[in-house]
Design a protein around this motif. Structure first.
Motif, PDB file in Angstrom:
ATOM      1  N   HIS A  78       0.821  -1.218   0.000  1.00 27.56           N
ATOM      2  CA  HIS A  78       0.000   0.000   0.000  1.00 27.56           C
ATOM      3  C   HIS A  78       0.855   1.268   0.000  1.00 27.56           C
ATOM      4  N   ASN A  81       0.077   4.152  -2.524  1.00 29.43           N
ATOM      5  CA  ASN A  81      -1.324   4.550  -2.402  1.00 29.43           C
ATOM      6  C   ASN A  81      -1.549   5.413  -1.159  1.00 29.43           C
ATOM      7  N   LYS A 101      -1.558  -0.409 -12.161  1.00 25.64           N
ATOM      8  CA  LYS A 101      -2.063  -1.541 -11.384  1.00 25.64           C
ATOM      9  C   LYS A 101      -1.561  -2.833 -12.021  1.00 25.64           C
ATOM     10  N   HIS A 105      -1.753  -7.541  -8.093  1.00 25.65           N
ATOM     11  CA  HIS A 105      -1.370  -6.530  -7.106  1.00 25.65           C
ATOM     12  C   HIS A 105      -2.298  -5.324  -7.239  1.00 25.65           C
ATOM     13  N   ARG A 106      -2.960  -4.935  -6.137  1.00 25.68           N
ATOM     14  CA  ARG A 106      -3.956  -3.855  -6.196  1.00 25.68           C
ATOM     15  C   ARG A 106      -3.361  -2.494  -5.873  1.00 25.68           C
ATOM     16  N   GLY A 107      -2.132  -2.452  -5.369  1.00 28.56           N
ATOM     17  CA  GLY A 107      -1.511  -1.168  -5.093  1.00 28.56           C
ATOM     18  C   GLY A 107      -0.864  -0.587  -6.333  1.00 28.56           C
ATOM     19  N   ILE A 108      -0.276   0.593  -6.186  1.00 29.92           N
ATOM     20  CA  ILE A 108       0.408   1.245  -7.301  1.00 29.92           C
ATOM     21  C   ILE A 108       1.766   0.583  -7.515  1.00 29.92           C
ATOM     22  N   LYS A 161       6.515  -0.309 -16.404  1.00 31.02           N
ATOM     23  CA  LYS A 161       6.791  -0.607 -14.998  1.00 31.02           C
ATOM     24  C   LYS A 161       8.299  -0.711 -14.749  1.00 31.02           C
TER      25      LYS A 161
END
Length: 442
Positions: A78, A81, A101, A105-108, A161
């Motif tokens: 997190h 975020n 995203k 993985h749901r975070g930045i 990325k």
């Protein structure tokens, strides 16, 4: 609190938090207002974790920070975020910060744009300088440590990325790196042995040629770097081991690695070749990319599968087969470590390839005297030998691996019969079973 009294991960988190918060506060203002605690960064740089990944290279501050930015989601999902939400509580896109995203993985996940924003803000000169550090010819990419994900044509490169090498991530988080496991994604298998050089019986000529490889492993750095030969000769050392099955090619490669303190990875080329166009090159690239800066010894078994004599191009299959050969040859010639190719028959190999090897080592079938030595070394000390080993060695033209198969069978039979005595009858029975396995009558 110093790095010495805090976990390195806490120190990294505190440093990045201070760095990014400062940038977020001042991202639209004069860049002179932006700063970071250089003492904290120097402490992080000198920690075993960070100094361990850079080894003999002295990194720029910005290179270390880029690595820390790429690492952050791996131990604090997190992280980015939570920082963004403090300054933009109402949400919405913050284009300047970059980030994407992941599939799971749901975070930045930080991108090249994220690194540019944090380190350079709106300063174009700084942005160009940081972008150079992220280029394919810069240290981070060339060392295999970190790269920017390739983007589709037409999209800015820095939108990709930041991809930190898996082993670098593992080392920074746990302090150690596990060897890659053989899988469909990694077609190389780590091989090791508990045996010693004394357990291996080789001809004098073969031993002399193996010695050349050991000498290269011991002195190649001095030769290439201190003596400046890197400008004149190709990196690495390429050897061909050829001879009948079971004559010690794989064991020799493994022992070279054991005594040189190098990991040995075996690649069976007959299994890694794909009928699908481009897949063979992709499979091989994964191995070479992973090995590039590891000092591994790469042992290619069944090399005939790729390096057999090339044919004239009659159809698309021939064309792509020759492309696979050219690709593998190019990667082998630019690999800075030891590459050993094994083949049962040297005559199966294309003459054009043979000229590229530093040494060509023949592993002949053992002579009668060598077979006797193999028999004498094979059995455990608990065995009482009543068989006539000199006669067995003279009579049966067996390789070292076959002798070990016979030894195992004879020992198991002796254990089953509750005895430690190996007689002629028991040994001949085991030899006969081994011949029958190979479809040979005696």
């Amino acid at each position: 609190m110093s790095v010495a009294t805090k976990s390195i991960h806490v120190a990294i988190s505190d440093f990045l938090t201070q760095l990014i918060e400062n940038r977020l506060k001042n991202y639209s203002a004069d860049d002179a207002l932006f700063f970071y605690e250089k003492a904290s960064l120097e402490a992080i740089k000198s920690s075993p974790a960070i100094s361990g990944i850079f080894k003999d290279y002295t990194p720029k501050n910005e290179e270390v920070i880029i690595v820390l930015i790429a690492l952050a989601p791996s131990f604090l999902p997190h992280f980015f975020n939570s920082l963004i939400s403090r300054y933009f509580p109402e949400g919405g896109e913050f284009v300047e910060f970059g980030g994407v995203k992941g599939a799971n993985h749901r975070g930045i996940i930080p991108t090249g744009e994220t690194a540019l924003f944090i380190l350079a803000g709106n300063d174009l000169d700084k942005r160009f300088r940081i972008q150079q550090l992220l280029g394919n010819d810069a240290y981070l990419a060339k060392s295999g440590m970190l790269r920017v994900e390739d983007m589709k044509e037409g999209e800015p490169k820095m939108s990709g990325k930041l991809i930190l090498d898996e082993e670098t991530v593992e080392y920074l988080i746990s302090g150690q790196v596990s060897r890659p496991r053989f899988s469909t994604d990694f077609g190389a298998e780590y091989v090791s042995t508990a045996r010693e050089w004394d357990d291996l019986v080789l001809s004098p000529s073969t031993k002399r040629q193996i010695r050349d490889i050991e000498i290269w492993l011991r002195h190649h750095h001095t030769l290439m770097e201190e003596w400046g030969m890197a400008k004149k000769i190709k990196p690495g050392y390429r050897a061909l081991f050829h001879g009948p099955p079971g004559t010690g090619k794989t064991l020799t490669a493994t022992l070279i690695g054991k005594y040189a303190e190098r990991d040995v990875f075996r690649i069976d080329l007959s299994k890694i070749i794909s009928k699908y166009i481009g897949e063979t090159e992709k499979n091989l690239s994964k191995i070479f990319d992973k090995a590039q800066n590891k000092d591994w010894i790469l042992f290619f078994d069944e090399a005939d599968a790729v390096f057999g004599k090339r044919t004239n191009v009659r159809d698309a299959h021939d064309k792509y087969a020759n492309q696979e050969v050219s690709f593998l040859l190019q990667r082998i010639e630019t690999y800075p470590g030891v590459v050993i190719l094994a083949s049962n028959l040297k005559s199966n190999m294309d003459d054009a390839f043979l000229r590229r090897f530093n040494s060509i080592v023949f592993f002949p079938k053992p002579t009668a005297d060598e077979r006797l030595l193999l028999w004498q070394k094979a059995f455990p000390k608990q065995i009482q030998m009543e068989a006539d080993l000199p006669e067995v060695a003279r009579k049966f033209d067996l390789t070292g691996s076959t002798i070990m198969n016979v030894t195992q069978r004879a020992c198991l039979t002796a254990l089953h019969q509750n005895t430690t005595i190996i007689t002629d009858d028991l040994l001949y029975q085991s030899i006969r079973a081994e011949y029958e396995k190979e479809g040979i009558a005696i």
